[in-house]
Design a protein around this motif. Sequence first.
Motif, short mmCIF file in Angstrom:
data_model
loop_
_atom_site.label_atom_id
_atom_site.label_comp_id
_atom_site.label_asym_id
_atom_site.label_seq_id
_atom_site.Cartn_x
_atom_site.Cartn_y
_atom_site.Cartn_z
N SER A 38 80.75 55.63 41.32
CA SER A 38 81.41 55.58 42.63
C SER A 38 82.87 55.20 42.51
O SER A 38 83.34 54.77 41.46
N SER A 39 83.56 55.33 43.63
CA SER A 39 84.95 54.90 43.71
C SER A 39 85.01 53.55 44.42
O SER A 39 84.09 53.18 45.15
N ALA A 40 86.09 52.85 44.20
CA ALA A 40 86.29 51.56 44.86
C ALA A 40 86.30 51.74 46.38
O ALA A 40 85.78 50.91 47.12
N GLU A 41 86.87 52.85 46.82
CA GLU A 41 86.93 53.12 48.26
C GLU A 41 85.52 53.30 48.84
O GLU A 41 85.21 52.77 49.90
N ASP A 42 84.66 54.04 48.12
CA ASP A 42 83.30 54.26 48.60
C ASP A 42 82.47 52.98 48.60
O ASP A 42 81.68 52.75 49.51
N LEU A 43 82.63 52.17 47.55
CA LEU A 43 81.82 50.96 47.42
C LEU A 43 82.38 49.77 48.18
O LEU A 43 81.66 48.83 48.49
N GLN A 101 68.13 54.73 46.97
CA GLN A 101 68.85 55.80 47.65
C GLN A 101 70.20 55.35 48.20
O GLN A 101 70.96 56.17 48.71
N ARG A 102 70.51 54.08 48.06
CA ARG A 102 71.74 53.55 48.64
C ARG A 102 72.97 54.09 47.92
O ARG A 102 72.91 54.51 46.78
N ASP A 103 74.09 54.08 48.63
CA ASP A 103 75.34 54.54 48.04
C ASP A 103 76.40 53.44 48.09
O ASP A 103 77.57 53.68 47.88
N ARG A 104 75.97 52.23 48.37
CA ARG A 104 76.85 51.05 48.38
C ARG A 104 76.15 49.88 47.78
O ARG A 104 75.00 49.74 47.79
#
Length: 104
Positions: A38-43, A101-104
């Motif tokens: 992931s990117s810092a922005e997404d996380l 399934q999480r993205d954060r």
Amino acid sequence: LGAVCGGLTEDEVDGAAEAGERLGLAFQIVDDLLDRRSSAEDLGKSVGKDQDQGKLTAVASLGADAAAGEAQQHLEEGQRALLTLGLLDKRVEGLTTLLVQRDR
């Protein structure tokens, strides 16, 4: 501790501990995957720390695809342990599935 306070038998406490361990491993592996992918922005936090610090993670030792498979396997084993205890209803199943399934 919750299982003990809830009055579960020793075998049930062992089953709850197994579920907790498996679900915790699934969560941690996904956390490692997110740190890598992931990117810092997404996380909303810095990424790549594990790799920069040379930490041995499931992702570093198995590769991302195999680690994702491990997370799924731990999820399923944790859910089976909860099912055996009669604790896996739709709500708990959905919540535990979010672990992988999480993205954060």
